[in-house]
Design a protein around this motif. Structure first.
Motif, PDB file in Angstrom:
ATOM      1  N   UNK A  60       0.785  -1.226   0.000  1.00 59.64           N
ATOM      2  CA  UNK A  60       0.000   0.000   0.000  1.00 59.64           C
ATOM      3  C   UNK A  60       0.813   1.269   0.000  1.00 59.64           C
ATOM      4  N   UNK A  61       2.145   1.149  -0.092  1.00 58.67           N
ATOM      5  CA  UNK A  61       2.982   2.341  -0.162  1.00 58.67           C
ATOM      6  C   UNK A  61       2.769   3.068  -1.499  1.00 58.67           C
ATOM      7  N   UNK A  62       3.073   4.340  -1.504  1.00 58.10           N
ATOM      8  CA  UNK A  62       2.993   5.140  -2.732  1.00 58.10           C
ATOM      9  C   UNK A  62       4.387   5.227  -3.318  1.00 58.10           C
ATOM     10  N   UNK A  63       4.579   4.584  -4.459  1.00 63.15           N
ATOM     11  CA  UNK A  63       5.871   4.565  -5.116  1.00 63.15           C
ATOM     12  C   UNK A  63       5.817   5.187  -6.493  1.00 63.15           C
ATOM     13  N   UNK A  64       6.698   4.721  -7.368  1.00 65.34           N
ATOM     14  CA  UNK A  64       6.792   5.291  -8.714  1.00 65.34           C
ATOM     15  C   UNK A  64       5.512   5.105  -9.518  1.00 65.34           C
ATOM     16  N   UNK A  65       5.039   3.861  -9.593  1.00 64.98           N
ATOM     17  CA  UNK A  65       3.832   3.594 -10.373  1.00 64.98           C
ATOM     18  C   UNK A  65       2.627   4.326  -9.805  1.00 64.98           C
ATOM     19  N   UNK A  66       2.569   4.358  -8.478  1.00 64.84           N
ATOM     20  CA  UNK A  66       1.424   4.983  -7.829  1.00 64.84           C
ATOM     21  C   UNK A  66       1.435   6.501  -8.021  1.00 64.84           C
ATOM     22  N   UNK A  67       2.611   7.115  -7.879  1.00 66.68           N
ATOM     23  CA  UNK A  67       2.695   8.565  -8.051  1.00 66.68           C
ATOM     24  C   UNK A  67       2.278   9.008  -9.440  1.00 66.68           C
ATOM     25  N   UNK A  68       2.879   8.385 -10.457  1.00 61.28           N
ATOM     26  CA  UNK A  68       2.523   8.744 -11.835  1.00 61.28           C
ATOM     27  C   UNK A  68       1.090   8.349 -12.147  1.00 61.28           C
ATOM     28  N   UNK A  69       0.617   7.232 -11.577  1.00 60.36           N
ATOM     29  CA  UNK A  69      -0.766   6.812 -11.807  1.00 60.36           C
ATOM     30  C   UNK A  69      -1.769   7.776 -11.214  1.00 60.36           C
ATOM     31  N   UNK A  70      -1.494   8.256 -10.004  1.00 64.25           N
ATOM     32  CA  UNK A  70      -2.374   9.257  -9.393  1.00 64.25           C
ATOM     33  C   UNK A  70      -2.426  10.522 -10.236  1.00 64.25           C
ATOM     34  N   UNK A  71      -1.266  10.969 -10.702  1.00 65.27           N
ATOM     35  CA  UNK A  71      -1.222  12.164 -11.546  1.00 65.27           C
ATOM     36  C   UNK A  71      -2.070  11.981 -12.797  1.00 65.27           C
ATOM     37  N   UNK A  72      -1.977  10.805 -13.405  1.00 68.93           N
ATOM     38  CA  UNK A  72      -2.766  10.530 -14.609  1.00 68.93           C
ATOM     39  C   UNK A  72      -4.253  10.534 -14.301  1.00 68.93           C
ATOM     40  N   UNK A  73      -4.647   9.883 -13.203  1.00 65.36           N
ATOM     41  CA  UNK A  73      -6.069   9.782 -12.860  1.00 65.36           C
ATOM     42  C   UNK A  73      -6.679  11.152 -12.581  1.00 65.36           C
ATOM     43  N   UNK A  74      -5.922  12.034 -11.946  1.00 66.33           N
ATOM     44  CA  UNK A  74      -6.437  13.369 -11.633  1.00 66.33           C
ATOM     45  C   UNK A  74      -6.377  14.277 -12.859  1.00 66.33           C
ATOM     46  N   UNK A  75      -5.298  14.185 -13.632  1.00 63.42           N
ATOM     47  CA  UNK A  75      -5.181  15.013 -14.836  1.00 63.42           C
ATOM     48  C   UNK A  75      -6.299  14.718 -15.832  1.00 63.42           C
ATOM     49  N   UNK A  76      -6.713  13.453 -15.909  1.00 59.37           N
ATOM     50  CA  UNK A  76      -7.812  13.103 -16.807  1.00 59.37           C
ATOM     51  C   UNK A  76      -9.082  13.866 -16.436  1.00 59.37           C
ATOM     52  N   UNK A  77      -9.329  14.013 -15.150  1.00 57.14           N
ATOM     53  CA  UNK A  77     -10.513  14.733 -14.695  1.00 57.14           C
ATOM     54  C   UNK A  77     -10.408  16.215 -15.041  1.00 57.14           C
ATOM     55  N   UNK A  78      -9.252  16.796 -14.792  1.00 53.00           N
ATOM     56  CA  UNK A  78      -9.057  18.220 -15.088  1.00 53.00           C
ATOM     57  C   UNK A  78      -9.308  18.493 -16.568  1.00 53.00           C
ATOM     58  N   UNK A  79      -8.704  17.666 -17.427  1.00 57.37           N
ATOM     59  CA  UNK A  79      -8.828  17.879 -18.870  1.00 57.37           C
ATOM     60  C   UNK A  79     -10.251  17.632 -19.357  1.00 57.37           C
ATOM     61  N   UNK A  80     -10.861  16.535 -18.902  1.00 64.91           N
ATOM     62  CA  UNK A  80     -12.192  16.176 -19.386  1.00 64.91           C
ATOM     63  C   UNK A  80     -13.265  17.159 -18.929  1.00 64.91           C
ATOM     64  N   UNK A  81     -13.064  17.779 -17.747  1.00 61.13           N
ATOM     65  CA  UNK A  81     -14.098  18.642 -17.181  1.00 61.13           C
ATOM     66  C   UNK A  81     -13.855  20.122 -17.428  1.00 61.13           C
ATOM     67  N   UNK A  82     -12.898  20.447 -18.287  1.00 68.31           N
ATOM     68  CA  UNK A  82     -12.679  21.853 -18.623  1.00 68.31           C
ATOM     69  C   UNK A  82     -13.952  22.440 -19.218  1.00 68.31           C
ATOM     70  N   UNK A  83     -14.314  23.623 -18.763  1.00 70.39           N
ATOM     71  CA  UNK A  83     -15.493  24.281 -19.301  1.00 70.39           C
ATOM     72  C   UNK A  83     -16.767  23.947 -18.576  1.00 70.39           C
ATOM     73  N   UNK A  84     -16.717  22.957 -17.672  1.00 68.10           N
ATOM     74  CA  UNK A  84     -17.914  22.624 -16.904  1.00 68.10           C
ATOM     75  C   UNK A  84     -18.040  23.568 -15.722  1.00 68.10           C
ATOM     76  N   UNK A  85     -19.243  23.603 -15.158  1.00 68.15           N
ATOM     77  CA  UNK A  85     -19.491  24.494 -14.031  1.00 68.15           C
ATOM     78  C   UNK A  85     -18.650  24.074 -12.832  1.00 68.15           C
ATOM     79  N   UNK A  86     -18.227  25.063 -12.052  1.00 65.67           N
ATOM     80  CA  UNK A  86     -17.402  24.788 -10.885  1.00 65.67           C
ATOM     81  C   UNK A  86     -18.166  23.984  -9.853  1.00 65.67           C
ATOM     82  N   UNK A  87     -19.462  24.228  -9.718  1.00 66.77           N
ATOM     83  CA  UNK A  87     -20.252  23.454  -8.763  1.00 66.77           C
ATOM     84  C   UNK A  87     -21.706  23.445  -9.211  1.00 66.77           C
ATOM     85  N   UNK A  88     -22.505  22.643  -8.552  1.00 61.17           N
ATOM     86  CA  UNK A  88     -23.895  22.463  -8.931  1.00 61.17           C
ATOM     87  C   UNK A  88     -24.758  23.674  -8.598  1.00 61.17           C
ATOM     88  N   UNK A  89     -24.222  24.604  -7.831  1.00 66.10           N
ATOM     89  CA  UNK A  89     -25.001  25.768  -7.458  1.00 66.10           C
ATOM     90  C   UNK A  89     -25.236  26.682  -8.651  1.00 66.10           C
TER      91      UNK A  89
END
Length: 279
Positions: A60-89
């Motif tokens: 369960x440690x965070x190593x090389x694969x985990x660090x780059x994998x986390x970056x990829x998983x979060x970057x996908x969200x940033x890129x895919x959700x560009x232009x969407x509303x900041x919140x449901x309000x």
């Protein structure tokens, strides 16, 4: 009994039930997209992988694969959700869907310590993960860290610490620190018993959640009945708190100013005031 913690995996499976799993990531990462209280959410967890090609990252440690994998998983969200509303309000007549919230489920015993990790740049991998979480937060995504187990060293810095809001479950197994007790004892040339005695009067030296909360870094703490394998009541309580945290981010903004209000952060607040006056 398993030699490694299954808390993160169990909470991920329970909270993301019915969601769509994200493929193309290391086996030590669990990522899924779903809905919670009508809010689109991406669930992210680092879990143990006994077959990890990097031996130091098998529990369960965070190593090389985990660090780059986390970056990829979060970057996908940033890129895919560009232009969407900041919140449901934001009013629906703007024709924008809401940006996904990112829920980091934290149960990480440490970063992966090893010669291969150091040679191949674990500092860059973990920095990439932290950077992605920070950019997601600044881009308007509500980033919530849910601490269900250990949140230790560089692993926590890479996975969870950049969250807008941190929520911790109340349990002796939920701990936050720069390093494990045995390691801290070696570094400080003290015994574990001496460190525990010191922690009683110096909150930053302690591992328990109450001491960590006194530093102002937790938004909320929750008690649950079954932390290893959550019950339906536990899940309902945690989902409600997560939804409140997301709503609080929407109303309060994406910065981390709320972390400086606790009694044990008075000096930090004063230093920042002086810096602003003199800048």
């Amino acid at each position: 009994m398993s030699a490694y913690s299954l808390r993160g995996l169990n909470w991920f499976n329970a909270l993301s039930a019915g969601g769509k799993g994200v493929q193309g990531l290391p086996a030590s990462l669990r990522v899924a997209d779903g809905q919670m209280a009508e809010q689109p959410v991406r669930w992210v967890a680092v879990v143990a992988d006994p077959d990890n090609r990097f031996v130091r990252a098998r529990q369960g440690e965070v190593g090389l694969l985990e660090g780059w994998g986390l970056a990829k998983a979060v970057d996908e969200v940033i890129e895919a959700d560009q232009g969407k509303a900041v919140d449901e309000v934001i009013e629906a007549d703007q024709g924008k869907a809401a940006k996904r919230a990112i829920i980091a489920i934290v149960d990480v015993p440490s970063q992966a310590y090893g010669r291969r990790e150091e040679a191949l740049g674990i500092h860059q991998a973990l920095a990439a993960a932290a950077d992605s979480y920070a950019r997601a937060r600044l881009a308007g995504h509500a980033v919530i860290g849910l601490l269900v187990g250990k949140a230790m060293s560089g692993a926590f810095l890479a996975h969870g610490y950049q969250a807008n809001r941190l929520i911790a479950l109340r349990d002796p197994g939920v701990m936050v620190h720069a390093m494990g007790k045995a390691s801290a004892a070696r570094v400080t040339l003290r015994s574990v018993e001496e460190l525990e005695a010191l922690a009683a009067s110096v909150p930053p030296m302690a591992y328990d959640i109450d001491s960590y909360a006194s530093l102002g870094l937790l938004w909320e703490t929750l008690s649950v009945e079954r932390i290893e394998q959550p019950s339906e009541d536990d899940l309902a309580r945690v989902r409600h708190c997560l939804a409140q945290a997301i709503a609080d981010v929407a109303s309060s903004g994406t910065d981390l100013h709320g972390r400086l209000g606790a009694s044990n952060r008075a000096a930090s607040s004063r230093v920042r005031e002086l810096l602003r006056e003199q800048w």
